[in-house]
Write an enzyme that holds these catalytic residues in place. Structure first.
Site, PDB file in Angstrom:
ATOM      1  N   ASP A   1       0.811  -1.229   0.000  1.00 28.04           N
ATOM      2  CA  ASP A   1       0.000   0.000   0.000  1.00 28.04           C
ATOM      3  C   ASP A   1       0.846   1.280   0.000  1.00 28.04           C
ATOM      4  OD1 ASP A   1      -2.003  -1.840   0.233  1.00 28.04           O
ATOM      5  OD2 ASP A   1      -2.323  -1.518   2.374  1.00 28.04           O
TER       6      ASP A   1
ATOM      7  N   ARG B   1      -5.723  -0.498   0.059  1.00 27.14           N
ATOM      8  CA  ARG B   1      -6.514  -0.145   1.245  1.00 27.14           C
ATOM      9  C   ARG B   1      -6.974   1.310   1.156  1.00 27.14           C
ATOM     10  NH1 ARG B   1      -6.748  -3.309   5.881  1.00 27.14           N
ATOM     11  NH2 ARG B   1      -4.833  -4.380   5.381  1.00 27.14           N
TER      12      ARG B   1
ATOM     13  N   GLU C   1      -8.806   0.823  -4.607  1.00 19.79           N
ATOM     14  CA  GLU C   1      -9.893   0.121  -3.890  1.00 19.79           C
ATOM     15  C   GLU C   1     -10.500   0.970  -2.778  1.00 19.79           C
ATOM     16  OE1 GLU C   1      -7.271  -2.599  -0.715  1.00 19.79           O
ATOM     17  OE2 GLU C   1      -9.176  -3.304  -1.470  1.00 19.79           O
TER      18      GLU C   1
ATOM     19  N   HIS D   1      -5.917  -9.781  -5.268  1.00 18.10           N
ATOM     20  CA  HIS D   1      -4.699 -10.331  -4.656  1.00 18.10           C
ATOM     21  C   HIS D   1      -3.596 -10.666  -5.659  1.00 18.10           C
ATOM     22  CE1 HIS D   1      -7.463 -10.621  -1.288  1.00 18.10           C
ATOM     23  NE2 HIS D   1      -6.391 -10.656  -0.514  1.00 18.10           N
TER      24      HIS D   1
END
Ligand code: F6P
Length: 347
Positions: A124, A168, A225, A257
């Protein structure tokens, strides 16, 4: 993560320091799941990495396993973890992980005085003070590869694609990936876009890019996301908005993923070994409650590596919070710089 584990073990073994690995992150620490990662060479007696580590540094993931561990937020479980470590005569802990892992390392240091040093690892790129965390480069290379492939279909079939990437609450992967793939638009959680605002813009882009007079017809939209608009809603509404355009389709791909796995790139392997070297050197020199950072600023503490500096976990956690809340100078600088590059190079 494997590249970092192997490097930590090698550097420590060379210094004659014994190393145990903790399985499944803090969950394993609570359960006392420790395993030796070095052993004496049968001929010379010199400490060396265990055979299981051979070749592992080039593989994605972590050979020690990992787990989300909500129990570690409870001080009772942290005390239990420290008991296991003390029973195993562990004198210092290298924590490889993301912002939750760094919060745990900080608690172990501040509550129990356990010497800890963090190595930032999270695709991230939302960990304070380090320009880059382990995994980011590998993830971005995967995103670029996937988007290039998707663009082949987009160009051939006159399609617009919305590609959702992980991250995230942080838009870094979408932003950097969008620049590298010359995406037509990038949606970031930091900008908190509303559906009605982006829809109009995206409609204009689709109409322009897929218009009959253009030779290369494709649209690539990268969406992080963390953006609150569901990807399918965006695709459905955009499809409706351009439904009068003949043969034009809007599709979604959620990379999920896929972005998190894969063998580490050269850059991630390099970063892992340089982080590990400084991490072990620092803990042996008596440093604690710190994280190694990829940084060339004047802030933090210099190390034997000009590109790696030490920052206290305290300030890492503060800066991480600012990154997450979108109030960090670094985040704004990244967005401005990449916006500028994107504005010049995207089309
Ligand atoms: O923090 C890394 C990350 O891959 C995020 O980008 C993503 O939101 C999350 O982990 C996914 O976690 P899980 O695999 O537990 O669903």
């Amino acid at each position: 993560m494997n590249a970092a584990i192997v490097s930590v073990v090698k550097v420590a073994a060379m210094a004659g320091v014994n190393v145990v690995g903790v399985e499944d992150g803090y969950e394993g620490l609570i359960n006392g799941a420790l395993r030796p990662l070095v052993e004496p060479d049968p001929r010379t007696g010199v400490l060396a990495p265990i055979p299981d580590l051979t070749g592992v540094g080039g593989q994605g993931g972590t050979m020690l396993g990992t787990a989300r561990c909500p129990r570690f937020r409870d001080p009772t479980y942290r005390a239990l973890a420290v008991q296991w470590l003390r029973a195993a005569s562990v004198e210092g802990l290298v924590v490889i992980g993301g912002n939750g892992s760094m919060a745990g390392a900080h608690a172990l240091w501040s509550e129990h005085g356990l010497p800890t040093v963090g190595i930032p690892a999270s695709i991230d790129n939302d960990i304070g003070h380090t320009r880059e965390a382990l995994g980011v480069d590998t993830a971005l290379n995967t995103i670029v590869d996937a988007c290039d492939r998707i663009s082949d279909t987009a160009r051939s079939h006159r399609r617009a694609f919305v590609v959702e990437v992980m991250g995230r609450d942080c838009g870094y992967l979408a932003l950097a990936g969008g620049v590298a793939t010359r995406a037509d638009a990038v949606l970031l959680p930091e900008k908190n876009p509303e559906l009605h605002q982006v829809l109009k813009k995206l409609e204009t882009i689709v109409r322009h890019r897929l218009s009959d007079h253009r030779e290369k017809k494709k649209v690539l939209i990268l969406k992080a996301e963390g953006v609150k608009i569901p990807t399918q809603t965006l695709v459905d509404d955009l499809s409706t908005a351009v439904s009068d355009m003949e043969d034009v389709e809007v599709r979604a791909t959620v990379l999920g993923h896929i972005v998190r796995g894969g063998d580490p790139t050269f850059r991630d392997r390099l970063l892992a070994s340089r982080f590990a070297l400084v991490a072990v050197q620092s803990i042996l020199a008596g440093e604690s409650g710190i994280m190694v950072c990829w940084s060339v600023s004047d802030y933090g503490k210099a190390t034997s590596d000009a590109f790696v500096r030490l920052f206290s976990l305290d300030s890492v956690l503060r800066e991480t919070k600012a990154l997450t809340e979108g109030t960090s100078d670094l985040q704004n600088e990244r967005i401005h710089r990449l916006d500028a590059i994107h504005g010049v190079l995207a089309f």
